[in-house]
Design a protein around this motif. Structure first.
Motif: not given
Length: 263
Positions: A134-137, A157-161, A163-168
């Motif tokens: 959450a903090e990284m996002a 190796t972190s979660g999908m949520e 990952a989706e933020t990073a993709m976006e």
């Protein structure tokens, strides 16, 4: 040509046979390696490896474990060091709330200075994140709002949520030997969702040796096994996996000259 996007060849685990390890990587077809800086105290060793070997390039930065020793680090200092020859990235930096070797507020502040340096130089940011999704996002969203920068979610190796933020936000991802571990289906699930044109591979040596080398000291020579694992997880042929990860690597690490396709 195989590419290992994250090696720690300055680590003491290689003190007895560093040159032999590099030679084995060459023999295994590894044509490029990115030697990663984890603290400025060892940057001369990191940079020296890049200067001594034509297939090695390097980054400059401070790992979150070390952030407590670099409260006075400035983006100007990172920019200054990044101007040296063969420095092609900023980091490894980020947040690690698993070990908390550095206070979390200091980790975040030092990380933001790396983001600023990446923005100022145009070089990609190599991000370490663990148990701080959450903090990284939040930081990535806020900092991208201040101005764009390229970034890589290293050894993701972190979660999908997250990952989706990073993709976006346009981030790249690197896959490590963890993807080959029997118990890592959650990691493989995220890998299947990663953008096909923004995935690269790494060993993170001397850590995280892929199966069947698990338990041994990891080496860049094993990056081919990581590529095989990625191909298996994504349903790609080895040729497609090689082509896609090579293109993604040069799109991200744009300061590394791409060898002539005919050579």
């Amino acid at each position: 040509m195989l590419i290992d996007s994250h090696v720690n060849l300055h680590a003491p685990q290689f003190d007895e046979d560093r040159e032999e390890v590099i030679a084995r990587a060459r023999a295994a077809g590894v044509g490029l390696m990115i030697e990663i800086s984890d603290r400025l105290a060892t940057f001369e060793a990191t940079h020296g490896l890049a200067m001594a070997h034509p297939e090695i390039w390097c980054t400059v930065g401070v790992h979150p474990h070390e952030a407590r020793h670099y409260e006075d680090l400035t983006d100007d200092r990172l920019v200054e060091l990044s101007a040296r020859p063969r420095v092609v990235g900023i980091g490894e930096c980020g947040l690690d709330f698993h070990y908390d070797f550095s206070p979390r507020d200091i980790q975040a502040e030092v990380f933001r200075r790396h983001v600023s340096a990446a923005r100022l130089t145009g070089l990609p940011l190599v991000i370490h994140t663990r148990e701080a999704d959450a903090e990284m996002a939040a930081i990535l969203r806020e900092e991208q709002g201040r101005g764009p920068f390229k970034f890589l979610m290293h050894c993701y190796t972190s979660g999908m949520e997250l990952a989706e933020t990073a993709m976006e936000l346009g981030g790249w991802f690197s896959v490590s030997g963890i993807a080959s571990f029997k118990a890592a289906e959650d990691v493989r699930q995220v890998i299947r969702a990663m953008p096909a044109d923004r995935i690269i591979v790494e060993t993170d040596c001397p850590y995280l040796a892929p199966t069947p080398y698990r338990g041994r000291r990891n080496e860049p020579a094993y990056v081919g096994r990581v590529l095989e694992t990625l191909a298996e997880v994504r349903g790609w042929s080895m040729e497609e996996a090689d082509r896609r990860t090579t293109d993604a690597f040069f799109d991200l690490f744009h300061a590394v000259p791409r060898p002539d396709a005919a050579s």
